[in-house]
Design an enzyme around this catalytic site. Sequence first.
Site, mmCIF file in Angstrom:
data_model
loop_
_atom_site.group_PDB
_atom_site.id
_atom_site.type_symbol
_atom_site.label_atom_id
_atom_site.label_comp_id
_atom_site.label_asym_id
_atom_site.label_seq_id
_atom_site.Cartn_x
_atom_site.Cartn_y
_atom_site.Cartn_z
ATOM 1 N N HIS A 53 0.857 -1.186 0.000
ATOM 2 C CA HIS A 53 0.000 0.000 0.000
ATOM 3 C C HIS A 53 0.895 1.237 0.000
ATOM 4 O O HIS A 53 2.079 1.173 0.341
ATOM 5 C CB HIS A 53 -0.894 0.000 1.227
ATOM 6 C CG HIS A 53 -1.963 -1.049 1.201
ATOM 7 N ND1 HIS A 53 -3.056 -1.005 2.032
ATOM 8 C CD2 HIS A 53 -2.114 -2.175 0.452
ATOM 9 C CE1 HIS A 53 -3.839 -2.036 1.803
ATOM 10 N NE2 HIS A 53 -3.279 -2.780 0.844
ATOM 11 N N GLU A 55 1.113 3.817 1.971
ATOM 12 C CA GLU A 55 1.704 4.173 3.260
ATOM 13 C C GLU A 55 2.855 3.231 3.623
ATOM 14 O O GLU A 55 3.915 3.684 4.054
ATOM 15 C CB GLU A 55 0.644 4.137 4.365
ATOM 16 C CG GLU A 55 -0.471 5.146 4.188
ATOM 17 C CD GLU A 55 -1.677 4.602 3.424
ATOM 18 O OE1 GLU A 55 -2.772 5.146 3.600
ATOM 19 O OE2 GLU A 55 -1.514 3.633 2.636
ATOM 20 N N CYS A 83 -5.801 2.128 6.012
ATOM 21 C CA CYS A 83 -6.456 0.861 6.316
ATOM 22 C C CYS A 83 -5.853 0.293 7.609
ATOM 23 O O CYS A 83 -4.855 0.814 8.110
ATOM 24 C CB CYS A 83 -6.273 -0.118 5.159
ATOM 25 S SG CYS A 83 -4.610 -0.831 5.063
ATOM 26 N N CYS A 86 -2.040 -0.494 7.260
ATOM 27 C CA CYS A 86 -1.215 0.715 7.181
ATOM 28 C C CYS A 86 -1.191 1.466 8.501
ATOM 29 O O CYS A 86 -0.147 1.978 8.907
ATOM 30 C CB CYS A 86 -1.715 1.613 6.056
ATOM 31 S SG CYS A 86 -1.466 0.898 4.413
#
Length: 156
Positions: A53, A55, A83, A86
């Site tokens: 992801h 991040e 999320c 993350c």
Amino acid sequence: MKHEDFMQMAIDLSEYNVKQGLGGPFGAVIVKDGMVLARSANKVVPTNDPTAHAEVSAIRLACQELGSFNLEGCEIYTSCEPCPMCLGAIYWARIDKIYYANTKADAAAIGFDDHFIYDELDKPMDKRKMPFVQLMRDEAQSAFKLWENSELKTDY
């Protein structure tokens, strides 16, 4: 630079990712002392890595840049509320502050719904969708005991 400038960078990364067909509409920028330390868009599709992801990818780059797993003194600007994975990574990295643009509800509305993960975490292990089976705890305790008594360990 202002907070809005760093957030615009994250938003630009998210838009670029979509326009180039590289993956999800997410971007993140990590800043320390007013300077950009790392930036990344979501890289799940091109890397075949479900943990890539924006991040997490930016955290990896920032840690490499600093030569440290500790990002205290840093802030993260992300185009969407993080999320659960993350958010966990942000806490483990010890980032000081999160700035976000879109909400998790906005993400859910376009097919990126993490609500089921939050629901799963609230359930007892025996009620979760994915079975949890504990094996060989006694044997695994040896590594924990070694760690506890090690003079070579690095606390984190």
